[in-house]
Scaffold this active site. Structure first.
Site, short mmCIF file in Angstrom:
data_model
loop_
_atom_site.label_atom_id
_atom_site.label_comp_id
_atom_site.label_asym_id
_atom_site.label_seq_id
_atom_site.Cartn_x
_atom_site.Cartn_y
_atom_site.Cartn_z
N LYS A 1 -3.24 117.41 -22.53
CA LYS A 1 -3.37 117.36 -21.08
C LYS A 1 -3.41 115.93 -20.56
O LYS A 1 -2.93 115.64 -19.46
CB LYS A 1 -4.64 118.12 -20.63
CG LYS A 1 -4.68 119.58 -21.06
CD LYS A 1 -3.40 120.31 -20.74
CE LYS A 1 -3.29 121.62 -21.50
NZ LYS A 1 -2.97 121.49 -22.92
N HIS B 1 -8.60 126.53 4.96
CA HIS B 1 -7.27 126.10 5.37
C HIS B 1 -7.27 124.60 5.62
O HIS B 1 -8.19 124.08 6.26
CB HIS B 1 -6.86 126.81 6.66
CG HIS B 1 -5.55 126.33 7.23
ND1 HIS B 1 -4.34 126.68 6.69
CD2 HIS B 1 -5.30 125.49 8.28
CE1 HIS B 1 -3.37 126.09 7.38
NE2 HIS B 1 -3.94 125.37 8.35
#
Length: 470
Positions: free
Chosen positions: A56, A445
């Site tokens: 990773k 959001h």
């Protein structure tokens, strides 16, 4: 020396089990033989030392490098260069910090770290041989086998300087001009992606189909993205032989009845992994090993011998670090008398390419085969504001729900940060949630997770930011 629990193996299954057992008040000894590249004992097993973590680190470095090269549309102009040796040094630094952290946790929890090899004998005895080849017979009320897995190297492939496995691929100090990866599973795709981003011409050979265990649309869509990135993936390719000289490696393979011979700077063998049990279990121990080479266990990871448990890659289920860790916790808690269990049906699967691929639960093929009536909701990241702002619009979220109960049966994601987003599916399914439950929740959001909300709404054709399919 007597212990309450002896754990053989200090990888994600073993070390986590040791820590949890110590938290519960047990006297714990953990045997581990891993020696790092500096010839020092190191906890964490394959995952932390030469697997999940270092890969990773390289994926992150190569992704940032590629992003900088392709950011002119964001108003960023840069002449980026890659320093492979510094990239590897950063990877090694991360590994050292994490493995050293586990050693500190062992010390803080009074866990005895037994540096050497362990072998289960009869009557729950363990032969421990230290680094100086001194043997000691240890006893415990409970034994946990957590010896992990090793790379599969087919007989027609022999590792060398240019033919390497996934471990060797993490230490390539030069960018290969031409690289072959044998195997298009998670490991092959991730390692192929690293070196492709850094400039290698990458050929991936897969004997079977592409990501056959994934949802068909996930597989199909991902393949198209990888093709655009320049990964040359050939399925149905049977490798006949692999050989090397001091200057290059030669791969001979068969595809569509045509025999092809190609030369590469390096070949990475990534065809899979197998349980590591060599010298770990005496034949008189009473522990049963099945035809697939895995230890037979019940639903709570207990073997055929009472008080002897096995977890992780040596037992049934996917070979994943997070699955091994949870099994380790379950075993420690059951030894303590708790009613702990693990839901093997909800182990999330993740491939850390770009975009990432993640899923949990059933695929459409699974449901069709089982005769389950289901509904589908999908939402593309193309219509997600956060994804657009980040130039990460590749991919989608798919939610599968039971037509009668509305319970979510599967979630499949291709996209940026899919590895993080899939937890929404795991949690909802663990609590037997429905698509309506997800559709009623408020997602912040702008976030990528709004795409999960929209996919849940789409199950009943109520998605707001896309045209609902009739």
């Amino acid at each position: 020396m007597n212990y309450d629990i002896i754990i053989i193996g200090g990888g994600p299954g073993g070390y986590v089990s040791a820590i949890r057992a110590a938290q519960l008040g047990f006297k714990v000894g953990c045997i581990d033989k891993w020696i790092d590249k500096n010839n020092n004992p190191s906890l964490g097993g394959t995952c932390l030392n030469v697997g999940c973590i270092p890969s990773k680190a390289l994926l992150e470095s190569s992704h940032l490098f590629k992003n900088i090269q392709n950011s002119e549309h964001l108003g960023i102009k840069a002449n980026a260069k890659i320093d492979v040796k510094k990239m590897l040094a950063n990877k090694d630094k991360i590994v050292g910090e994490l493995t050293g952290g586990i050693a500190s946790l062992f010390k803080a929890n009074n866990i005895t770290w037994l540096q050497g090899t362990g072998k289960l004998l009869k009557n729950k005895q363990v032969s421990f041989i230290d680094g100086k080849n001194n043997e000691e017979i240890l006893t415990a009320k409970n034994i946990v086998l957590a010896t992990g897995s090793v790379s599969v190297i087919p007989p027609n492939m022999q590792l060398g300087k240019r033919i390497i496995d996934s471990e060797g691929a993490l230490d390539l100090d030069k960018i290969p001009k031409k690289l072959c990866v044998i195997g298009a599973g998670a490991i092959g795709l991730e390692l192929g992606s690293v070196w492709r981003r850094l400039g290698s011409e990458v050929v991936i050979l897969e004997r079977d189909g592409f990501l056959t265990t994934a949802d068909s649309k996930v597989s199909r869509t991902s393949a198209s993205y990888f093709k655009k990135q320049g990964l040359n993936i050939f399925t149905g390719a049977e490798v006949i032989s692999v050989s090397e000289t001091s200057k290059f490696a030669t791969v001979k393979y068969k595809k569509a009845q045509e025999e092809i011979t190609e030369k590469f700077d390096n070949v990475i063998v990534a065809v899979g992994r197998k349980p590591y049990l060599e010298g770990c279990i005496d034949k008189d121990s009473g522990v049963k090993i099945n035809d697939s080479g895995r230890v037979e266990v019940d639903d709570f990871c207990q073997t055929s011998v009472e008080g002897v448990y096995a977890i992780g890659d040596i037992v049934k289920g996917p070979m994943l670090a997070h699955k091994a860790s949870e099994e380790g916790v379950v075993v420690a808690q059951r030894i303590a008398g708790q009613k702990s269990q693990i839901n093997h049906d909800l182990v999330p699967m993740v491939i850390y390419t770009h975009p990432e691929i993640a899923w949990v639960g059933k695929t459409e093929k699974d449901l069709k085969t089982s005769g389950v009536d289901y509904k589908v909701g999908e939402f593309s990241f193309m219509a997600n504001g956060r994804a657009k702002s980040a130039s990460e619009t590749d991919g989608f979220v798919k939610v599968l729900a039971d037509s009668n109960t509305d319970r979510i049966l599967g979630m499949h994601i291709v996209g940026h940060n899919a590895s993080e987003l899939i937890a929404n599916g795991v949690i909802t399914m663990e609590f037997e949630g429905t698509s309506e439950d997800l559709s009623r929740m408020i997602f912040a959001h702008p976030t990528l997770s709004e795409s999960i909300h929209e996919a849940a709404l789409a199950v009943d054709k109520r998605a707001i930011h896309t045209i609902n399919k009739k």
